[in-house]
Design a protein around this motif. Structure first.
Motif, PDB file in Angstrom:
ATOM      1  N   UNK A 160       0.798  -1.223   0.000  1.00 14.64           N
ATOM      2  CA  UNK A 160       0.000   0.000   0.000  1.00 14.64           C
ATOM      3  C   UNK A 160       0.834   1.278   0.000  1.00 14.64           C
ATOM      4  N   UNK A 161       2.137   1.145  -0.079  1.00 17.95           N
ATOM      5  CA  UNK A 161       2.994   2.320   0.066  1.00 17.95           C
ATOM      6  C   UNK A 161       3.357   2.531   1.521  1.00 17.95           C
ATOM      7  N   UNK A 162       4.449   3.261   1.761  1.00 22.78           N
ATOM      8  CA  UNK A 162       5.009   3.364   3.109  1.00 22.78           C
ATOM      9  C   UNK A 162       4.001   3.853   4.137  1.00 22.78           C
ATOM     10  N   UNK A 163       3.320   4.966   3.875  1.00 22.77           N
ATOM     11  CA  UNK A 163       2.400   5.531   4.852  1.00 22.77           C
ATOM     12  C   UNK A 163       1.275   4.559   5.185  1.00 22.77           C
ATOM     13  N   UNK A 164       0.647   3.980   4.159  1.00 26.15           N
ATOM     14  CA  UNK A 164      -0.497   3.102   4.383  1.00 26.15           C
ATOM     15  C   UNK A 164      -0.058   1.763   4.966  1.00 26.15           C
ATOM     16  N   UNK A 165       1.145   1.295   4.608  1.00 23.63           N
ATOM     17  CA  UNK A 165       1.682   0.080   5.235  1.00 23.63           C
ATOM     18  C   UNK A 165       1.854   0.296   6.736  1.00 23.63           C
ATOM     19  N   UNK A 166       2.424   1.461   7.082  1.00 26.95           N
ATOM     20  CA  UNK A 166       2.629   1.779   8.501  1.00 26.95           C
ATOM     21  C   UNK A 166       1.300   1.894   9.235  1.00 26.95           C
ATOM     22  N   UNK A 167       0.311   2.488   8.578  1.00 25.33           N
ATOM     23  CA  UNK A 167      -1.003   2.615   9.202  1.00 25.33           C
ATOM     24  C   UNK A 167      -1.647   1.255   9.413  1.00 25.33           C
ATOM     25  N   UNK A 168      -1.494   0.372   8.426  1.00 24.60           N
ATOM     26  CA  UNK A 168      -2.062  -0.975   8.540  1.00 24.60           C
ATOM     27  C   UNK A 168      -1.436  -1.743   9.706  1.00 24.60           C
ATOM     28  N   UNK A 169      -0.133  -1.584   9.899  1.00 23.68           N
ATOM     29  CA  UNK A 169       0.554  -2.316  10.964  1.00 23.68           C
ATOM     30  C   UNK A 169       0.454  -1.670  12.328  1.00 23.68           C
ATOM     31  N   UNK A 170      -0.054  -0.433  12.391  1.00 18.45           N
ATOM     32  CA  UNK A 170      -0.102   0.294  13.662  1.00 18.45           C
ATOM     33  C   UNK A 170      -0.894  -0.438  14.751  1.00 18.45           C
ATOM     34  N   UNK A 171      -2.079  -1.016  14.454  1.00 14.90           N
ATOM     35  CA  UNK A 171      -2.792  -1.732  15.529  1.00 14.90           C
ATOM     36  C   UNK A 171      -1.977  -2.885  16.119  1.00 14.90           C
ATOM     37  N   UNK A 172      -1.167  -3.540  15.291  1.00 17.02           N
ATOM     38  CA  UNK A 172      -0.315  -4.636  15.784  1.00 17.02           C
ATOM     39  C   UNK A 172       0.710  -4.083  16.765  1.00 17.02           C
TER      40      UNK A 172
END
Length: 336
Positions: A160-172
């Motif tokens: 998803x690109x850096x920003x969206x990848x980071x957002x996706x992994x944030x809950x983890x």
């Protein structure tokens, strides 16, 4: 940490047993082969790293025990992470390889970590104000709803690109913070419960891999759910009694970051020196030799580069805190 790094290593380098099960003619061989193929799920291990990272970062500040010095925290974390990473990238480039080296430098997850460190002062404020449980429960579904529709057919987690990848992994990562918040010295879990959770977490990681391979359900749809299981697994692994820990694994965990970065480049270098293709299945002897070289090289990298960067980060952090304390003391005296 070492087990997770080793899981990623086997995911990228393969495992000898997976090379030998080539006969898939009968149902039983298909089941055995599919099970072995999915056993080492590297993406699931990366999610475990996210949870562990959140735990380690938040642990000193759990239950408002310590005040966060933002400047000291950010600089020390960047030094610890970026110094070995930049050196690794320099070595990779010097051997004519690309930064991500066929995806094996796993740089995307390290970049996500840097984003989490940068946001941690804000995350800490939100977690303390609204409670970590509420923070996780609210962010989990909202982030999935926001990110997944951007590429619903994506198979790989970093799609998803850096920003969206980071957002996706944030809950983890937030699950790790909540795990640190809930930790108490009296945590005790029976060996049977621990082994049950270890089996469960391996089965679930294999399931996410199998769903991706055979049902076309990508890791972005399954790994955040897997993170919830990882939270409860790690919660049962936490042990206050050092006597019950595996000292060898604890020692190896100190240089797991170096293994995480170096396993791909070193393995590819081994293949090219001996004339193997990057994705070629090696026989047992070459596979074992390559693995030993990967482990030794990673440990040497830790001693030469990663460990000194940790010491330097602590030195810088200590000096920043001393300067801040001195300035605060002087300011208070002047005001009084």
């Amino acid at each position: 940490r070492f087990i997770a790094a080793l899981w990623v290593t086997f995911f990228h380098l393969g495992f000898p047993l997976t090379f030998s099960i080539t006969d898939r003619s009968s149902l039983i061989y298909k089941i055995i082969g599919a099970t072995i193929d999915c056993f080492f799920c590297g993406p699931a291990a990366v999610i475990v790293f996210f949870v562990i990272s959140g735990f380690c970062i938040h642990f000193p500040y759990r239950n408002e025990r310590n005040k966060l010095n933002i400047l000291s925290f950010i600089i020390s974390r960047y030094i610890r992470i970026l110094t070995p990473l930049l050196i690794c990238i320099g070595l990779v480039n010097s051997f004519g390889m690309n930064y991500d080296t066929v995806g094996r430098l796993v740089g995307w997850s390290i970049e996500c970590e840097l984003i989490y460190y940068s946001l941690y002062p804000i995350i800490l404020l939100v977690g303390r104000k609204f409670s970590w449980l509420n923070f996780v429960m609210i962010s989990f579904p909202i982030i999935l709803i926001i990110v997944l529709p951007r590429n619903p057919t994506a198979m790989m987690y970093p799609s998803f690109g850096l920003f969206w990848n980071a957002l996706l992994g944030l809950p983890c990562w937030l699950l790790g913070c909540m795990l640190a918040e809930q930790w108490t010295p009296s945590n005790k879990t029976s060996k049977i419960i621990k082994y049950i959770w270890r089996i469960v977490i391996i089965i679930l990681s294999m399931l996410t891999f199998s769903l991706m391979l055979h049902a076309q359900i990508g890791f972005p749809w399954t790994l955040n759910i897997f993170a919830l299981a990882a939270f409860f697994w790690l919660k049962n692994e936490l042990n206050h009694n050092k006597e019950n820990c595996f000292s060898i694994l604890e020692w190896a965990g100190k240089w797991s970051y170096s293994l995480y970065m170096m396993h791909g480049p070193v393995a590819i270098l081994y293949n090219r020196v001996l004339g193997f293709q990057d994705h070629e299945s090696l026989n047992y002897t070459h596979w074992l030799i390559r693995l030993l070289i990967v482990l030794v090289s990673s440990y040497i990298f830790y001693l030469v580069f990663e460990k000194p960067s940790h010491k330097f980060a602590r030195y810088i952090s200590h000096n920043i805190k001393s300067i801040n304390n001195a300035v605060s003391l002087k300011f208070n005296k002047r005001n009084s």
